[in-house]
Design an enzyme around this catalytic site. Structure first.
Site, PDB file in Angstrom:
ATOM      1  CD  GLU A 282      -3.235   0.214   2.164  1.00  0.00           C
ATOM      2  OE1 GLU A 282      -4.206  -0.535   1.962  1.00  0.00           O
ATOM      3  OE2 GLU A 282      -3.001   0.727   3.271  1.00  0.00           O
ATOM      4  CG  HIS A 303       7.237 -29.527  -0.274  1.00  0.00           C
ATOM      5  ND1 HIS A 303       7.720 -30.797  -0.520  1.00  0.00           N
ATOM      6  CD2 HIS A 303       8.005 -29.008   0.715  1.00  0.00           C
ATOM      7  CE1 HIS A 303       8.729 -31.034   0.307  1.00  0.00           C
ATOM      8  NE2 HIS A 303       8.922 -29.969   1.067  1.00  0.00           N
ATOM      9  CE  LYS A 417     -12.322   1.309   1.126  1.00  0.00           C
ATOM     10  NZ  LYS A 417     -11.682   2.223   2.059  1.00  0.00           N
TER      11      LYS A 417
HETATM   12  O1  PA5 Z   1      -4.050   1.119   5.739  1.00  0.00           O
HETATM   13  C1  PA5 Z   1      -5.171   1.441   5.420  1.00  0.00           C
HETATM   14  O2  PA5 Z   1      -5.479   2.612   5.230  1.00  0.00           O
HETATM   15  C2  PA5 Z   1      -6.285   0.427   5.277  1.00  0.00           C
HETATM   16  O3  PA5 Z   1      -5.843  -0.872   5.301  1.00  0.00           O
HETATM   17  C3  PA5 Z   1      -7.237   0.612   6.433  1.00  0.00           C
HETATM   18  O4  PA5 Z   1      -6.583   0.346   7.623  1.00  0.00           O
HETATM   19  C4  PA5 Z   1      -8.440  -0.292   6.281  1.00  0.00           C
HETATM   20  O5  PA5 Z   1      -9.096  -0.011   5.088  1.00  0.00           O
HETATM   21  C5  PA5 Z   1      -9.385  -0.119   7.438  1.00  0.00           C
HETATM   22  O6  PA5 Z   1      -9.763   1.210   7.546  1.00  0.00           O
HETATM   23  P1  PA5 Z   1     -10.502   1.730   8.843  1.00  0.00           P
HETATM   24  O7  PA5 Z   1      -9.634   1.525  10.001  1.00  0.00           O
HETATM   25  O8  PA5 Z   1     -10.759   3.186   8.555  1.00  0.00           O
HETATM   26  O9  PA5 Z   1     -11.778   0.948   8.966  1.00  0.00           O
END
Ligand code: PA5
Length: 440
Positions: A282, A303, A417
């Site tokens: 990310e 494996h 989303k």
């Molecule tokens: O790192 C990130 O931004 C995402 O993985 C969020 O942590 C994830 O989408 C969960 O978001 P939230 O904590 O707002 O529910």
């Protein structure tokens, strides 16, 4: 304190020390952007000094909430996804019993998927059990955990009554904003805050990770102390491991190694691999760039994926998490008949075999054109995991800046989303709904 160590010698057949050193200026620049908070994403640097700034009183407060849940519950369901899930899952799995039979309440997870069967089976499992809920969402609006929380909250209230449920629910969310904050304030839940300047994937050392880890019975003070020790030596420049890792992986990337595989030889580290994949994926996968982070659990995956790694397209490198000392000792017995031919191993520890699998694989992979870094972790303890977490976070920030991206945003996560909300006809998405339906 002993420390985790990085060994990069086995990449030097692919890139030279001078290829790596050529990135020293970019790494120093990235480091300075972190320290001086003047790079892209500088409003998300709350993690940088988080370990040393975490107060005893916050840790005591988290431990007190954990103690209540441990005392009163047979099971605690931790609801969250992505950065609000993987850090706790990684640490608890690394420290826990492999079969999940630790002392204290069973720690279960929900909201990390939208599997209807998963939720049904979880509901069935919790029927008649005294359970608590930790609901975690920084935004307070993420669909997956919101659905799981609505369903499990209703079940808990039906089982113990609304007032008692309110005592057994802890919410971790933004200080002011979001649907979860509104709900928690209305219902009077105990809450912990996720600071605005700590992104989800960097939040394991906030209450997001610390509360579930404490509920599972682990020492969050030692975890934070380990991270604080790594913070100190990283930020004062006495330890350059994060810089070295960031430079080496970028040198390999520039040499055409587009995929990094985080390898472990201890199944307890599977979710450390998952956490690391999110942290690096990310942070770096944007603007058409970025090393693709993958992970394998060896020797299991030797494996299945071993063939590809040994002889597939030469675009990969590996970083091996090498745990020096297992917690327990198991020796291979001698057998009079020796029908399985294993007596040559009689008396040896299983870990000696594992270590030879690791060494043999490293030599084979390096010979096969897969450069290897080795990250040596003395043992799976809270202190070393704290060091590891901070090391990976700091290196990730530096590495992202070397790559030339903003390591602290995630604009691409929104695309699915938007489509999902349009398809579900969420209020406010009317135009998007029309547009997407016209494409079907
Ligand atoms: O790192 C990130 O931004 C995402 O993985 C969020 O942590 C994830 O989408 C969960 O978001 P939230 O904590 O707002 O529910």
């Amino acid at each position: 304190m002993d420390k985790i160590q990085l060994d990069i010698k086995q990449v030097l057949g692919t890139v030279s020390q001078s290829d790596i050193d050529a990135l020293k200026g970019a790494a120093a620049d990235g480091f300075s952007k972190l320290i001086n908070a003047n790079g892209a994403g500088n409003d998300f640097l709350g993690w940088l000094r988080l370990p040393s700034e975490t107060t005893e009183s916050l840790l005591d407060d988290i431990n007190a909430s954990a103690a209540l849940l441990r005392k009163e519950c047979e099971a605690v369901v931790c609801i969250g996804i992505g950065g609000s899930y993987l850090g706790a899952k990684a640490v608890v799995s690394a420290l826990g019993n492999s079969l999940g039979k630790d002392n204290g309440p069973e720690l279960l997870f929900a909201g990390q998927n939208i599997g209807e069967d998963y939720l049904y089976e979880l509901q069935q499992y919790l029927k008649g059990k005294r359970f608590g809920i930790i609901v975690i969402s920084k935004s307070g609006t993420t669909t997956e955990p919101a659905i799981a929380f609505r369903i499990l909250k209703e079940q808990l209230e039906a089982q113990v009554g609304r007032a008692e449920a309110g005592r057994l629910i802890v919410a971790i969310t933004d200080a002011k904003r979001g649907a979860l904050r509104t709900l928690a304030d209305t219902e009077g839940y105990k809450t912990f805050v996720i600071a605005d300047n700590v992104g989800g994937r960097f939040s394991v050392l906030t209450p997001v990770g610390l509360l579930p880890i404490a509920v599972a019975g682990y020492d969050i003070k030692a975890l934070v102390a380990g991270a604080a020790a790594m913070e100190q030596c990283t930020l004062d420049g006495t330890d350059t491991m994060a810089m070295e890792y960031a430079m080496t992986r970028n040198a390999l990337y520039r040499a055409g190694k587009k995929i990094e595989i985080l390898v472990n030889y201890n199944p307890k580290l599977h979710f450390v691999g998952e956490w690391w994949k999110q942290l690096y994926g990310e942070s770096e996968g944007k603007d058409g760039k970025g090393i693709f982070p993958a992970a394998v659990d060896n020797s299991t995956d030797l494996h299945s994926m071993g063939q590809w790694i040994q002889e597939g397209e030469r675009i990969i490198f590996e970083t091996v998490l090498s745990v020096e000392k297992p917690d327990h000792e198991v020796r291979i017995p001698s057998d009079k008949e020796n029908l399985d031919g294993l007596n040559y191993l009689a008396g040896k520890r299983v870990d000696e075999v594992n270590k030879m699998a690791e060494l043999g694989t490293r030599i084979a992979h390096v010979d096969g054109g897969v450069p290897n870094m080795r990250l040596i972790v003395p043992a799976l303890t809270e202190q070393y995991l704290g060091q590891l977490i901070y090391f990976f976070e700091a290196a990730c920030g530096i590495s992202g800046y070397i790559l030339g991206v903003n390591p602290f945003n995630q604009p691409g996560v929104e695309a699915y989303k938007r489509n999902m909300f349009a398809l579900l006809e969420k209020p406010g998405y009317e135009e998007a709904t029309k547009a997407i339906k016209a494409r079907l």
